[in-house]
Write a protein that holds these residues in place. Structure first.
Motif, PDB file in Angstrom:
ATOM      1  N   LEU A 135      34.364  10.482  95.349  1.00 17.78           N
ATOM      2  CA  LEU A 135      35.063  10.864  96.116  1.00 17.78           C
ATOM      3  C   LEU A 135      35.634  12.213  96.126  1.00 17.78           C
ATOM      4  N   ALA A 136      35.333  12.902  94.713  1.00 21.41           N
ATOM      5  CA  ALA A 136      35.705  14.293  94.291  1.00 21.41           C
ATOM      6  C   ALA A 136      35.267  15.177  95.264  1.00 21.41           C
ATOM      7  N   GLN A 137      33.389  14.597  94.461  1.00 21.61           N
ATOM      8  CA  GLN A 137      32.920  15.770  95.485  1.00 21.61           C
ATOM      9  C   GLN A 137      33.031  15.861  97.288  1.00 21.61           C
ATOM     10  N   LYS A 138      33.160  14.486  98.072  1.00 24.51           N
ATOM     11  CA  LYS A 138      33.795  14.036  99.209  1.00 24.51           C
ATOM     12  C   LYS A 138      34.693  15.078  99.751  1.00 24.51           C
ATOM     13  N   GLN A 172      35.811  24.477 105.699  1.00 25.50           N
ATOM     14  CA  GLN A 172      36.700  24.633 106.652  1.00 25.50           C
ATOM     15  C   GLN A 172      37.768  26.240 105.307  1.00 25.50           C
ATOM     16  N   ILE A 173      37.117  25.560 104.513  1.00 22.71           N
ATOM     17  CA  ILE A 173      37.164  27.320 103.938  1.00 22.71           C
ATOM     18  C   ILE A 173      36.348  27.482 103.030  1.00 22.71           C
ATOM     19  N   PRO A 174      34.928  27.837 102.693  1.00 24.63           N
ATOM     20  CA  PRO A 174      33.688  28.366 102.122  1.00 24.63           C
ATOM     21  C   PRO A 174      34.716  28.928 100.941  1.00 24.63           C
ATOM     22  N   GLY A 175      33.873  28.363  99.926  1.00 24.06           N
ATOM     23  CA  GLY A 175      34.108  28.838  98.815  1.00 24.06           C
ATOM     24  C   GLY A 175      34.848  28.313  97.670  1.00 24.06           C
ATOM     25  N   ILE A 176      35.600  27.555  98.542  1.00 22.25           N
ATOM     26  CA  ILE A 176      37.125  26.927  97.648  1.00 22.25           C
ATOM     27  C   ILE A 176      36.325  25.593  96.865  1.00 22.25           C
ATOM     28  N   GLY A 177      34.602  24.998  97.388  1.00 24.31           N
ATOM     29  CA  GLY A 177      34.503  24.055  97.098  1.00 24.31           C
ATOM     30  C   GLY A 177      34.790  23.673  95.005  1.00 24.31           C
ATOM     31  N   GLU A 178      33.646  24.677  94.789  1.00 24.33           N
ATOM     32  CA  GLU A 178      33.381  24.625  93.243  1.00 24.33           C
ATOM     33  C   GLU A 178      34.683  24.594  92.497  1.00 24.33           C
ATOM     34  N   LEU A 206      36.267  20.404  92.108  1.00 22.40           N
ATOM     35  CA  LEU A 206      36.153  20.160  91.858  1.00 22.40           C
ATOM     36  C   LEU A 206      36.342  20.516  90.152  1.00 22.40           C
ATOM     37  N   MET A 207      36.291  21.445  90.102  1.00 24.76           N
ATOM     38  CA  MET A 207      36.925  21.778  88.638  1.00 24.76           C
ATOM     39  C   MET A 207      38.501  20.940  88.611  1.00 24.76           C
ATOM     40  N   ASP A 211      27.689  15.630  87.124  1.00 26.96           N
ATOM     41  CA  ASP A 211      27.308  15.039  86.677  1.00 26.96           C
ATOM     42  C   ASP A 211      29.001  14.114  86.304  1.00 26.96           C
ATOM     43  N   SER A 212      29.784  14.929  85.559  1.00 24.93           N
ATOM     44  CA  SER A 212      30.187  14.437  84.526  1.00 24.93           C
ATOM     45  C   SER A 212      32.117  14.231  85.724  1.00 24.93           C
ATOM     46  N   LEU A 213      32.573  13.553  84.471  1.00 29.26           N
ATOM     47  CA  LEU A 213      34.174  13.385  85.733  1.00 29.26           C
ATOM     48  C   LEU A 213      35.266  13.054  83.856  1.00 29.26           C
ATOM     49  N   ASP A 214      36.294  14.166  84.278  1.00 30.68           N
ATOM     50  CA  ASP A 214      36.744  13.898  82.250  1.00 30.68           C
ATOM     51  C   ASP A 214      38.177  12.696  82.723  1.00 30.68           C
TER      52      ASP A 214
END
Length: 256
Positions: free
Chosen positions: A35-38, A46-52, A55-56, A63-66
């Protein structure tokens, strides 16, 4: 009332047990990560570069979830606000940022709507059934929306064992003690005879603040997790929580 033996700790005169859902009863790590990745991909489109960075912020790395991260312990509203804050850093206004985040979350829900609820952790059904059979009132109090809690209960056919299905829709979220107090009121029990079982610091802090009988921390991967150091006791599998004895109410007989 029952006496519960949890590791070396004994809890006496317990009338109710309230469980967290995600990470406690439900093995939802994979779903929450997906869900977080989607959500991140939809916003990044919409806003390239904001994805990573998003996610943090959500607590996802590879593949890990804190288990202490925003996605694992935060409410939907808290996740939306965090996403909007990252969007606002790109120079967009706050209301526009909130709208972008909200729409992305709604679209992510749509794409994943056919995903069934995650499985129960092994032994979860047995512990719910045994508590219910012993006359203990059992509730679920989650930071997830109430509709998700209800869907989880229905999917796993837990209705016979669960008297309270409570999530966070508006207003306070964990660790605000008012949530635990409201849950106890709905169950018709006092916090002092109610045990909280959860996998996050917010569960523990909430219950302590409300005057709960005790707090059982759940951690399936670590034996001494630092984020649960305020819990009364920590377990790593359900057979460490056992009903030791059943306390029958006293009956007074008048003169015949």
């Amino acid at each position: 009332m029952v006496t519960l033996q949890v590791q070396t700790v004994t809890f006496s005169n317990i009338e109710a047990v309230i469980f967290d859902k995600d990470g406690t009863l439900e093995d939802s790590t994979d779903f929450l990560r997906n869900l977080a990745q989607k959500r991140s991909r939809l916003i990044d489109a919409q806003i390239p570069g904001i994805g990573e960075p998003l996610l943090m912020a959500f607590g996802v790395q590879g593949d890990s979830l804190d288990p202490t991260g925003l996605m694992a312990v935060g409410s939907r509203r808290e996740n939306e606000i965090a996403a909007a804050a990252y969007i606002a850093e790109t120079g967009r206004g706050w209301l526009e940022s909130l709208t972008i985040a909200r729409r992305a979350f709604e679209d992510a829900d749509y794409y994943l709507k056919s995903t069934p609820p995650s499985p129960l952790f092994v032994g979860g059904l047995d512990i719910l059934k045994s508590l219910s059979d012993a006359g203990v009132k059992v509730g679920i109090l989650s930071a997830a929306p109430t509709a998700q809690v209800q869907r989880f209960v229905t999917h796993h056919q837990l209705e016979p064992y669960i008297q309270l299905q409570m999530g966070v829709d508006d207003g306070p979220t964990k660790p605000d003690p008012i949530l635990f107090l409201n849950a106890c009121q709905a169950l018709g029990v006092h916090p002092s005879v109610t045990l909280m079982v959860g996998d996050a610091q917010g569960d523990i802090d909430m219950a302590i603040g409300a005057g709960a009988a005790g707090c059982v921390g759940v951690c399936w991967n670590q034996s001494h997790p630092k984020h649960l150091n305020r819990a009364t006791v920590v377990i790593s599998h359900w057979d460490q929580l056992k009903i030791k004895s059943l306390t029958l109410p006293r009956v007074s007989f008048g003169d015949s």
